[in-house]
Enzyme design. Structure first.
Site, PDB file in Angstrom:
ATOM      1  CG  ASP A   1      -1.778   1.092   1.308  1.00  6.64           C
ATOM      2  OD1 ASP A   1      -2.910   1.329   0.509  1.00  6.64           O
ATOM      3  OD2 ASP A   1      -1.899   1.998   2.131  1.00  6.64           O
ATOM      4  CE1 TYR A  24      -0.044   7.903   3.198  1.00  4.04           C
ATOM      5  CE2 TYR A  24       0.821   5.637   2.569  1.00  4.04           C
ATOM      6  CZ  TYR A  24      -0.323   6.505   3.026  1.00  4.04           C
ATOM      7  OH  TYR A  24      -1.440   5.821   3.621  1.00  4.04           O
ATOM      8  CB  SER A  72      -9.239   6.030   2.286  1.00  2.68           C
ATOM      9  OG  SER A  72      -8.660   5.840   3.681  1.00  2.68           O
ATOM     10  CD  GLN A 121      -5.855   2.034   2.908  1.00  4.77           C
ATOM     11  OE1 GLN A 121      -4.942   2.687   3.417  1.00  4.77           O
ATOM     12  NE2 GLN A 121      -5.722   1.313   1.807  1.00  4.77           N
ATOM     13  CB  SER A 174      -2.904   2.690  12.362  1.00  3.54           C
ATOM     14  OG  SER A 174      -2.141   3.777  11.580  1.00  3.54           O
ATOM     15  CB  ALA A 210      -2.629   2.343  17.779  1.00  5.40           C
ATOM     16  N   GLY A 245       2.708  -1.973   9.193  1.00 11.09           N
ATOM     17  CA  GLY A 245       3.675  -1.129   8.674  1.00 11.09           C
ATOM     18  C   GLY A 245       4.845  -1.562   9.711  1.00 11.09           C
ATOM     19  CD  GLU A 289       7.441  -8.507  17.494  1.00  7.86           C
ATOM     20  OE1 GLU A 289       8.636  -8.077  17.405  1.00  7.86           O
ATOM     21  OE2 GLU A 289       6.615  -8.341  18.286  1.00  7.86           O
TER      22      GLU A 289
HETATM   23  P1  NDP Z   1       0.895   0.446  12.613  1.00  6.16           P
HETATM   24  O1  NDP Z   1      -0.107   0.926  13.380  1.00  6.16           O
HETATM   25  O2  NDP Z   1       0.932  -1.075  12.729  1.00  6.16           O
HETATM   26  O3  NDP Z   1       2.366   0.977  12.869  1.00  6.16           O
HETATM   27  C1  NDP Z   1       3.229   0.515  12.338  1.00  6.16           C
HETATM   28  C2  NDP Z   1       4.796   1.050  13.171  1.00  6.16           C
HETATM   29  O4  NDP Z   1       4.609   0.500  14.480  1.00  6.16           O
HETATM   30  C3  NDP Z   1       6.047   0.839  12.344  1.00  6.16           C
HETATM   31  O5  NDP Z   1       6.222   1.641  11.709  1.00  6.16           O
HETATM   32  C4  NDP Z   1       6.687   0.681  13.629  1.00  6.16           C
HETATM   33  O6  NDP Z   1       7.210   2.098  14.080  1.00  6.16           O
HETATM   34  C5  NDP Z   1       5.894   0.220  14.925  1.00  6.16           C
HETATM   35  N1  NDP Z   1       6.133  -1.145  14.878  1.00  6.16           N
HETATM   36  C6  NDP Z   1       5.527  -2.051  13.770  1.00  6.16           C
HETATM   37  N2  NDP Z   1       5.904  -3.378  14.220  1.00  6.16           N
HETATM   38  C7  NDP Z   1       6.344  -3.543  15.261  1.00  6.16           C
HETATM   39  C8  NDP Z   1       6.899  -4.535  16.350  1.00  6.16           C
HETATM   40  N3  NDP Z   1       6.623  -5.445  15.834  1.00  6.16           N
HETATM   41  N4  NDP Z   1       7.274  -4.086  17.530  1.00  6.16           N
HETATM   42  C9  NDP Z   1       7.735  -2.831  17.765  1.00  6.16           C
HETATM   43  N5  NDP Z   1       7.187  -1.766  16.810  1.00  6.16           N
HETATM   44  C10 NDP Z   1       6.585  -1.925  15.778  1.00  6.16           C
HETATM   45  O7  NDP Z   1       0.776   0.863  11.299  1.00  6.16           O
HETATM   46  P2  NDP Z   1       0.538   2.125  10.157  1.00  6.16           P
HETATM   47  O8  NDP Z   1       0.098   3.307  11.179  1.00  6.16           O
HETATM   48  O9  NDP Z   1       2.138   2.423   9.745  1.00  6.16           O
HETATM   49  O10 NDP Z   1      -0.160   1.911   9.141  1.00  6.16           O
HETATM   50  C11 NDP Z   1       0.082   0.664   8.245  1.00  6.16           C
HETATM   51  C12 NDP Z   1      -0.297   1.024   6.763  1.00  6.16           C
HETATM   52  O11 NDP Z   1      -1.594   1.411   6.574  1.00  6.16           O
HETATM   53  C13 NDP Z   1       0.501   2.412   6.226  1.00  6.16           C
HETATM   54  O12 NDP Z   1       1.689   1.966   6.031  1.00  6.16           O
HETATM   55  C14 NDP Z   1      -0.443   2.760   4.981  1.00  6.16           C
HETATM   56  O13 NDP Z   1      -0.044   1.906   3.897  1.00  6.16           O
HETATM   57  C15 NDP Z   1      -1.671   2.717   5.567  1.00  6.16           C
HETATM   58  N6  NDP Z   1      -2.439   3.836   6.124  1.00  6.16           N
HETATM   59  C16 NDP Z   1      -3.558   4.339   5.525  1.00  6.16           C
HETATM   60  C17 NDP Z   1      -4.107   5.398   6.002  1.00  6.16           C
HETATM   61  C18 NDP Z   1      -5.267   6.041   5.247  1.00  6.16           C
HETATM   62  O14 NDP Z   1      -5.653   7.088   5.726  1.00  6.16           O
HETATM   63  N7  NDP Z   1      -5.935   5.366   4.281  1.00  6.16           N
HETATM   64  C19 NDP Z   1      -3.590   6.194   7.196  1.00  6.16           C
HETATM   65  C20 NDP Z   1      -2.318   5.354   7.858  1.00  6.16           C
HETATM   66  C21 NDP Z   1      -1.954   4.340   7.285  1.00  6.16           C
HETATM   67  P3  NDP Z   1       8.744   2.585  14.777  1.00  6.16           P
HETATM   68  O15 NDP Z   1       9.604   1.134  14.709  1.00  6.16           O
HETATM   69  O16 NDP Z   1       9.134   3.613  13.795  1.00  6.16           O
HETATM   70  O17 NDP Z   1       8.329   2.993  16.018  1.00  6.16           O
END
Ligand code: NDP
Length: 327
Positions: free
Chosen positions: A49, A54, A154, A180, A210, A213, A286, A295
């Site tokens: 995605d 972005y 979305s 989405q 997310s 979160a 993400g 993981e």
């Molecule tokens: P998450 O809520 O899963 O957050 C991901 C973040 O959490 C990572 O980048 C990392 O950040 C941390 N993380 C992930 N896995 C682990 C782990 N195993 N242990 C510890 N920390 C971890 O998802 P996102 O907020 O990134 O959202 C996922 C996807 O959804 C986005 O990439 C996008 O494609 C989509 N999206 C769509 C939106 C929309 O409006 N349509 C809005 C937002 C997202 P770090 O290591 O930097 O702390």
């Protein structure tokens, strides 16, 4: 990895997918992006995605360069992009779903992604200033021209999605097929409320975002904001109140006994919880490093261990009372 149909379409998506928001360009260069995508793909992920906005277009550039190096067969994966906020401040170029912007936006995205077409294209937010009919026609045309294969919404309101579907039906245009929305243990309202009739009546698919979160549900914020986390990034100060909210941290803490019992990590439990909702087509994960991808991909196995009794205990931790299902 298991695969689920994207609503009532004929296309299947891996139940866990991989997105680039925040991470690509800001935290991950092409080489790291390539490695994380490869880790996801090797685990069975077939959907990646992205969105025009972005990193101001750079996330698409990074993904495009990574895809070029990965040399995967085009038929083996799906890529998305989304439009609404735009890349420039011109009068017709921001916060809009007008026809001109959508078509110019798509041309730009395809160039940055180095692809002939995206598989999914989303209207990233609703645009109250452009008639929905204009947007529906533009999305239909993008599909007819082969620049996208399916389109969706979305965070649109239920009434807006119904209007788009009805316009498309009236004119025999390609209908939106997927929403989405945000979906995680803290954010359930739309997925479990307003949208339920779309899955049932229209077979709308969902690619949810997310799931952790923004990392809160990984447990990494229990002792404050780690220096190497999303919460410490410049430009994401607005997230910090949520990531340090004591009530939320207490709920995450309340999951610890369940995690110990299942022998998994908090992240895996949070992702597995999303997978338990049968109306989720795919959970977009993400990550900022390859180990997180490894993981997170194991969450699919954890989902099998999350029983109805465990779901109830999670609801109790979050103070959620489910209404009795009607016969
Ligand atoms: P998450 O809520 O899963 O957050 C991901 C973040 O959490 C990572 O980048 C990392 O950040 C941390 N993380 C992930 N896995 C682990 C782990 N195993 N242990 C510890 N920390 C971890 O998802 P996102 O907020 O990134 O959202 C996922 C996807 O959804 C986005 O990439 C996008 O494609 C989509 N999206 C769509 C939106 C929309 O409006 N349509 C809005 C937002 C997202 P770090 O290591 O930097 O702390």
């Amino acid at each position: 990895m298991k695969y689920r149909y994207l609503g009532k379409t004929g296309i299947q998506v891996s139940e866990l997918s991989f997105g680039s928001w925040v991470t690509f360009h800001n935290q991950a260069d092409v080489s790291l992006a390539q490695n994380m995508m490869a880790a996801a793909y090797d685990a069975g992920v077939n959907f990646f995605d992205n969105a025009e906005v972005y990193a101001g277009g750079k996330s698409e550039q990074v993904m495009g360069d990574a895809l070029k190096k990965l040399k995967w067969r085009r038929g083996s994966y799906l890529v998305s992009t989304k439009f609404y906020w735009g890349l420039n401040n011109g009068i017709n170029e921001k916060n809009t779903l007008n026809r001109k912007r959508l078509i110019e936006g798509m041309n730009g995205s395809l160039e940055r992604l180095q692809l002939d077409y995206v598989d999914l294209v989303y209207c990233h937010r609703p645009d109250p200033t452009t008639p929905i009919e204009e947007t529906v026609w533009a999305m239909h045309n993008l599909i007819e021209w082969g620049k996208a294969l399916y389109w969706g919404t979305s965070e649109w309101a239920a009434s807006e999605i119904i209007e788009a579907i009805q316009i498309a039906e009236r004119h025999h245009l390609h209908k939106p097929v997927v929403e989405q929305p945000q979906y995680n243990m803290f954010e359930r309202k739309r997925m479990e409320g307003d949208y339920v009739r779309f899955y049932k009546e229209y077979g709308y698919g969902t690619t949810t975002w997310s799931p952790l979160a923004s990392g809160l549900l990984s447990g990494k914020y229990q002792g404050g904001i780690p220096k190497d986390s999303r919460g410490a990034l410049k430009g994401y100060e607005w997230l910090r109140d949520k990531l340090t909210d004591e009530g939320k941290l207490a709920k995450v803490n309340g999951l610890e006994p369940i995690v110990k019992e299942l022998g998994c990590t908090l992240s895996q439990l949070a992702l597995a919880w999303c997978l338990k909702n049968p109306f989720v087509s795919t959970v977009i994960t993400g990550a900022s490093r390859v180990e997180q991808v490894h993981e997170n991909m194991k969450a699919a196995d954890v989902a099998d261990k999350v029983t109805a009794e465990i779901m109830e205990r999670i609801d109790a931790v979050f103070g959620v009372k489910k209404e009795e299902e009607e016969e």
